[in-house]
Design a protein around this motif. Structure first.
Motif, PDB file in Angstrom:
ATOM      1  N   VAL A 206       0.818  -1.212   0.000  1.00  0.00           N
ATOM      2  CA  VAL A 206       0.000   0.000   0.000  1.00  0.00           C
ATOM      3  C   VAL A 206       0.852   1.262   0.000  1.00  0.00           C
ATOM      4  CG1 VAL A 206      -1.682   1.328   1.323  1.00  0.00           C
ATOM      5  CG2 VAL A 206      -1.941  -1.142   1.115  1.00  0.00           C
ATOM      6  N   HIS A 207       1.919   1.271   0.790  1.00  0.00           N
ATOM      7  CA  HIS A 207       2.734   2.489   0.859  1.00  0.00           C
ATOM      8  C   HIS A 207       3.454   2.757  -0.458  1.00  0.00           C
ATOM      9  CE1 HIS A 207       5.750  -0.615   1.808  1.00  0.00           C
ATOM     10  NE2 HIS A 207       6.666   0.255   1.426  1.00  0.00           N
ATOM     11  N   HIS A 210       0.743   4.072  -2.958  1.00  0.00           N
ATOM     12  CA  HIS A 210       0.426   5.468  -2.712  1.00  0.00           C
ATOM     13  C   HIS A 210       1.556   6.389  -3.159  1.00  0.00           C
ATOM     14  CE1 HIS A 210      -2.825   4.562   0.583  1.00  0.00           C
ATOM     15  NE2 HIS A 210      -3.179   4.179  -0.634  1.00  0.00           N
TER      16      HIS A 210
END
Length: 265
Positions: A206-207, A210
């Motif tokens: 996810v990081h 993003h």
């Protein structure tokens, strides 16, 4: 500067292909807004009304995904047309100030894309609003068209226009660097769509996802269209996203200016 602007404007309006491509920006935005609105159906949320809200405004403005190709093509053509054949030599001989030539082209390209984008966005929102209303959408709970006077909708509209203008500036800079129409269009299209597509199909933590979305010019820039939290193209604010795209555009234009100063003449 006035003469340089007049010269570049004349080059733009005397080439029918440029005018048709600018018209395509408006037509694609408007047509996509109507077509997308016509394919939507009001959500069946059941008695509890527990369905997720839709970002109707972003859907109606989704023609930007195609319209940007026309916007960047016009900007690239304004520069690449100087190199095949080498008309740039005549341009620089008549106007030795290279910065003046670059700024004049940037101003003309910006104005042309701006007008086309404003007309297209306005047509898409107005027509899309009517189509959605006719299909039974309501504004309650985020399930219908936002009123055209709503500040958030106006921000999304302005953000879409600015997005297209910045894409044109980015393409202009790339064209000065590469000096070839196909190469510049391909490079800018790859920069826009490449990270965007990768973020959709490549599994990432996810990081990392993003980070890619926040740095990508297309994902970050189109966050300006989002009115519903959690439905945008990147987890970044609308104006911050446009600032990311503006940084890409400024970097490309600066690189183009450096190449023009050092290479052409």
């Amino acid at each position: 500067m006035r003469r340089a602007l007049h010269a570049e404007w004349t080059k733009l309006v005397t080439v029918p292909a440029h005018l048709w491509t600018l018209a395509a920006v408006t037509a694609v935005l408007a047509a996509a807004g109507v077509l997308v609105a016509a394919t939507q159906r009001p959500p069946d949320c059941g008695p509890g009304g527990g369905c997720a809200p839709q970002d109707i405004t972003a859907l109606v403005l989704s023609g930007v995904y195609l319209a940007q190709l026309a916007a960047l093509a016009v900007a690239v053509a304004l520069v690449s047309g100087e190199y095949q054949p080498r008309v740039i030599l005549l341009t620089l001989a008549a106007r030795p100030g290279r910065g003046t030539v670059l700024l004049a082209k940037a101003a003309v390209a910006t104005a042309a894309v701006l007008v086309s984008a404003v007309l297209g966005v306005a047509a898409a929102l107005a027509a899309g609003h009517e189509v959605l209303s006719a299909r039974g959408f309501t504004a309650r709970a985020g399930r219908g068209p936002v009123p055209l006077s709503d500040p958030a909708l106006l921000r999304a509209a302005a953000g879409t226009v600015l997005y297209l203008v910045l894409v044109g500036v980015l393409a202009l800079g790339a064209a000065w660097v590469l000096r070839h129409q196909a190469a510049a269009v391909g490079a800018v299209a790859g920069l826009l769509y490449g990270p965007f597509v990768a973020s959709r199909i490549v599994p990432m933590p996810v990081h990392v996802l993003h980070a890619v979305q926040d740095a990508s010019p297309m994902s970050a820039g189109l966050a300006a269209q989002s009115l519903v939290p959690g439905t945008g193209t990147a987890p970044i604010g609308p104006w911050s996203g446009l600032a990311v795209l503006a940084a890409w555009a400024a970097a490309a234009l600066s690189a183009g200016w450096l190449m023009l100063e050092r290479r052409d003449g």
